[in-house]
Every structure is written in structure tokens, then in C-alpha cells.
Design a protein around this motif. Structure first.
Motif, PDB file in Angstrom:
ATOM      1  N   VAL A   1      18.416  52.167  12.106  1.00 32.13           N
ATOM      2  CA  VAL A   1      17.020  51.216  12.033  1.00 32.13           C
ATOM      3  C   VAL A   1      16.369  51.287  11.072  1.00 32.13           C
ATOM      4  N   PHE A   2      16.354  52.566  10.378  1.00 31.65           N
ATOM      5  CA  PHE A   2      15.648  52.938   9.023  1.00 31.65           C
ATOM      6  C   PHE A   2      16.600  52.428   8.150  1.00 31.65           C
ATOM      7  N   SER A   3      17.981  52.513   7.938  1.00 36.27           N
ATOM      8  CA  SER A   3      18.656  52.125   6.876  1.00 36.27           C
ATOM      9  C   SER A   3      18.702  50.494   6.648  1.00 36.27           C
ATOM     10  N   THR A   4      18.634  49.834   7.916  1.00 36.86           N
ATOM     11  CA  THR A   4      18.529  48.510   7.744  1.00 36.86           C
ATOM     12  C   THR A   4      17.440  47.910   7.310  1.00 36.86           C
ATOM     13  N   ARG A   5      16.314  48.645   7.178  1.00 37.33           N
ATOM     14  CA  ARG A   5      14.906  48.308   6.649  1.00 37.33           C
ATOM     15  C   ARG A   5      15.294  48.022   5.042  1.00 37.33           C
ATOM     16  N   PHE A   6      16.298  48.753   4.632  1.00 33.24           N
ATOM     17  CA  PHE A   6      16.664  48.467   2.991  1.00 33.24           C
ATOM     18  C   PHE A   6      17.137  47.192   2.976  1.00 33.24           C
ATOM     19  N   PHE A   7      18.070  46.490   3.826  1.00 34.52           N
ATOM     20  CA  PHE A   7      18.407  45.086   3.634  1.00 34.52           C
ATOM     21  C   PHE A   7      17.281  44.236   3.617  1.00 34.52           C
ATOM     22  N   ILE A   8      16.130  44.390   4.455  1.00 32.65           N
ATOM     23  CA  ILE A   8      15.043  43.491   4.658  1.00 32.65           C
ATOM     24  C   ILE A   8      14.304  43.786   3.384  1.00 32.65           C
ATOM     25  N   LEU A   9      14.306  45.018   2.766  1.00 29.92           N
ATOM     26  CA  LEU A   9      13.408  45.229   1.590  1.00 29.92           C
ATOM     27  C   LEU A   9      14.071  44.653   0.239  1.00 29.92           C
ATOM     28  N   PHE A  10      15.489  44.685   0.165  1.00 29.14           N
ATOM     29  CA  PHE A  10      15.931  43.899  -0.950  1.00 29.14           C
ATOM     30  C   PHE A  10      16.084  42.511  -0.750  1.00 29.14           C
ATOM     31  N   ALA A  11      16.158  41.846   0.427  1.00 32.32           N
ATOM     32  CA  ALA A  11      15.877  40.389   0.924  1.00 32.32           C
ATOM     33  C   ALA A  11      14.456  39.900   0.204  1.00 32.32           C
ATOM     34  N   ILE A  12      13.648  40.644   0.726  1.00 28.95           N
ATOM     35  CA  ILE A  12      12.327  40.322  -0.070  1.00 28.95           C
ATOM     36  C   ILE A  12      12.299  40.372  -1.430  1.00 28.95           C
ATOM     37  N   LEU A  13      12.826  41.281  -2.027  1.00 27.00           N
ATOM     38  CA  LEU A  13      12.722  41.516  -3.477  1.00 27.00           C
ATOM     39  C   LEU A  13      13.534  40.057  -4.150  1.00 27.00           C
ATOM     40  N   PHE A  14      14.576  39.881  -3.476  1.00 29.36           N
ATOM     41  CA  PHE A  14      15.441  38.673  -3.918  1.00 29.36           C
ATOM     42  C   PHE A  14      14.793  37.595  -3.882  1.00 29.36           C
ATOM     43  N   ILE A  15      13.907  37.278  -2.673  1.00 30.30           N
ATOM     44  CA  ILE A  15      13.175  36.165  -2.565  1.00 30.30           C
ATOM     45  C   ILE A  15      12.099  35.950  -3.551  1.00 30.30           C
ATOM     46  N   ILE A  16      11.363  36.927  -3.809  1.00 29.28           N
ATOM     47  CA  ILE A  16      10.265  37.159  -4.622  1.00 29.28           C
ATOM     48  C   ILE A  16      10.922  36.787  -6.015  1.00 29.28           C
ATOM     49  N   ALA A  17      12.160  37.307  -6.363  1.00 25.97           N
ATOM     50  CA  ALA A  17      12.645  37.133  -7.720  1.00 25.97           C
ATOM     51  C   ALA A  17      12.949  35.339  -7.907  1.00 25.97           C
ATOM     52  N   SER A  18      13.451  35.148  -6.815  1.00 27.94           N
ATOM     53  CA  SER A  18      13.896  33.535  -6.632  1.00 27.94           C
ATOM     54  C   SER A  18      12.374  32.844  -6.997  1.00 27.94           C
ATOM     55  N   VAL A  19      11.241  33.211  -6.204  1.00 28.95           N
ATOM     56  CA  VAL A  19      10.003  32.382  -6.574  1.00 28.95           C
ATOM     57  C   VAL A  19       9.514  32.682  -7.979  1.00 28.95           C
ATOM     58  N   GLY A  20       9.751  33.839  -8.473  1.00 21.49           N
ATOM     59  CA  GLY A  20       9.383  34.211  -9.956  1.00 21.49           C
ATOM     60  C   GLY A  20      10.294  33.412 -10.756  1.00 21.49           C
ATOM     61  N   PHE A  21      11.427  33.083 -10.734  1.00 22.85           N
ATOM     62  CA  PHE A  21      12.132  32.311 -11.512  1.00 22.85           C
ATOM     63  C   PHE A  21      11.906  30.763 -11.504  1.00 22.85           C
TER      64      PHE A  21
ATOM     65  N   GLN B   1       8.730  29.830 -10.601  1.00 23.14           N
ATOM     66  CA  GLN B   1       7.395  29.599 -11.200  1.00 23.14           C
ATOM     67  C   GLN B   1       7.322  29.963 -12.720  1.00 23.14           C
ATOM     68  N   LEU B   2       8.221  30.691 -13.300  1.00 26.52           N
ATOM     69  CA  LEU B   2       8.193  31.186 -14.564  1.00 26.52           C
ATOM     70  C   LEU B   2       9.396  30.867 -15.244  1.00 26.52           C
ATOM     71  N   GLY B   3      10.335  30.474 -14.769  1.00 26.25           N
ATOM     72  CA  GLY B   3      11.627  30.158 -15.521  1.00 26.25           C
ATOM     73  C   GLY B   3      11.319  28.917 -16.427  1.00 26.25           C
ATOM     74  N   LYS B   4      11.840  28.994 -17.685  1.00 25.44           N
ATOM     75  CA  LYS B   4      11.788  27.938 -18.567  1.00 25.44           C
ATOM     76  C   LYS B   4      13.347  27.739 -18.997  1.00 25.44           C
ATOM     77  N   THR B   5      14.044  28.524 -19.230  1.00 26.90           N
ATOM     78  CA  THR B   5      15.349  27.968 -19.655  1.00 26.90           C
ATOM     79  C   THR B   5      16.235  27.611 -18.546  1.00 26.90           C
ATOM     80  N   GLU B   6      17.327  26.972 -18.878  1.00 25.59           N
ATOM     81  CA  GLU B   6      18.276  26.601 -17.735  1.00 25.59           C
ATOM     82  C   GLU B   6      18.841  27.761 -17.164  1.00 25.59           C
ATOM     83  N   LEU B   7      19.038  28.864 -17.602  1.00 30.62           N
ATOM     84  CA  LEU B   7      19.886  29.907 -17.063  1.00 30.62           C
ATOM     85  C   LEU B   7      18.881  30.590 -15.878  1.00 30.62           C
TER      86      LEU B   7
END
Length: 170
Positions: A15-35, A37-43
Motif C-alpha cells: 500500500v505504501f509502495s503504490t503511493r509512489f505510482f500515484i505521486l509520479f502520476a501527479i507529477l506527470f500530470i503537473i508537468a503536462s499542465v506546465g507544458f 501553460q508555458l510551452g512555447k516550442t513545438e517540442l
């Protein structure tokens, strides 16, 4: 009763270990939102969807494993109290089955990483680069979390096998 404690401790660690999947999922989603909102280049813009998909997949894996293992904690005690030897036998079968699945995971995930790396080298479009890099990042997360989970289930299986021996002679 010692095996019930081992089973419960294993499930709590999962149960503790699976929380890391959730944590990384949140980080990936935050990164997606960041790109987004802030992404200027095509990449940068190409990362929006792959990161969102990877975050969704990791979240699904994390939540699925979290709730499955959380419910096991209470099920273990009922199963053990109703028939301890049947509980040990079913846990041995489940642990060995899970160990076989990890063997497949540890062969398939590196192949996926290699294919994604080759795509980066040979396909020079922003979308495929973003997909490949995101795939590699997600597979590394899976390897990190599953590597520790594999070690735990292996140790748990050894405990089960040691407990099963005396149970047969009683």
C-alpha cells in the motif's frame, strides 16, 4: 500467527509502495499542465498529451494496486482465522504467480525502453520524441516501484514456504 503478521506487513508495505505510482502520476500530470501553460516550442507542446496519458496510466495502476492491497489487509485476517493452512497455500500460489509476472515485466519493460530510445534516434518529429521520452520516464518509474515490490514479494514467498513446512507436519 506469525505468518498473518508477515502477510499484513507485506500488504501494508505494498500500500505504501503504490503511493509512489500515484505521486509520479501527479507529477506527470503537473508537468503536462506546465507544458500546456508555458510551452512555447513545438517540442514543449508535444509533451502535453503523452505526459497526461502516462500520468493517467500511472494513476490507474497506483489506485488499482492501492485499493486491492488495502482490502487484502482485512481479508488476510479472516482467511487465516477460518483456515490457516488453506490461507498459507493460497498465498504461496498467489506469490509464486506474482513472481512469474515480474519475470515478464523485467523482460518486457527494458525492451519497451530500448524501442522508445531507438525512436528518439531514428524518428525526428517532436510528437514521437515526446512520446518516446515520456514512455522511457514512465517505464523507469515502473521499474523502480516494481523492483522494490519484487524484492518484497520474494522475501514474503520465502517466509510462506518456511511456514508451510511446519504446517504440513502438524
Amino acid at each position: 500467527m506469525e505468518i498473518l503478521k508477515a502477510a499484513t506487513d507485506w500488504a501494508k508495505a505494498e500500500v505504501f509502495s503504490t503511493r509512489f505510482f500515484i505521486l509520479f502520476a501527479i507529477l506527470f500530470i503537473i508537468a503536462s499542465v506546465g507544458f500546456w501553460q508555458l510551452g512555447k516550442t513545438e517540442l514543449a507542446k508535444a509533451y502535453i498529451v503523452p505526459l497526461l496519458v502516462a500520468g493517467g496510466l500511472l494513476m490507474t495502476i497506483g489506485l488499482g494496486l492501492f485499493f486491492t492491497n488495502k482490502s487484502r489487509i482485512t481479508q488476510f485476517e479472516r482467511a487465516y482465522n477460518s483456515d490457516a493452512s488453506a490461507f498459507v497455500a493460497s498465498e504461496i500460489a498467489r506469490a509464486e504467480s506474482t513472481l512469474k509476472e515480474y519475470t515478464v515485466v523485467f523482460k518486457v519493460v527494458p525492451i519497451i525502453i530500448i524501442v522508445a530510445a531507438l525512436l528518439i534516434v531514428f524518428v525526428n518529429t517532436p510528437t514521437w520524441r515526446a512520446i518516446s521520452i515520456t514512455t522511457i520516464a514512465m517505464m523507469i518509474v515502473i521499474l523502480l516501484v516494481d523492483g522494490t515490490a519484487h524484492a518484497r514479494i520474494e522475501a514474503y514467498n520465502k517466509q510462506l514456504l518456511m511456514t508451510d513446512k511446519p504446517a504440513d507436519s502438524q
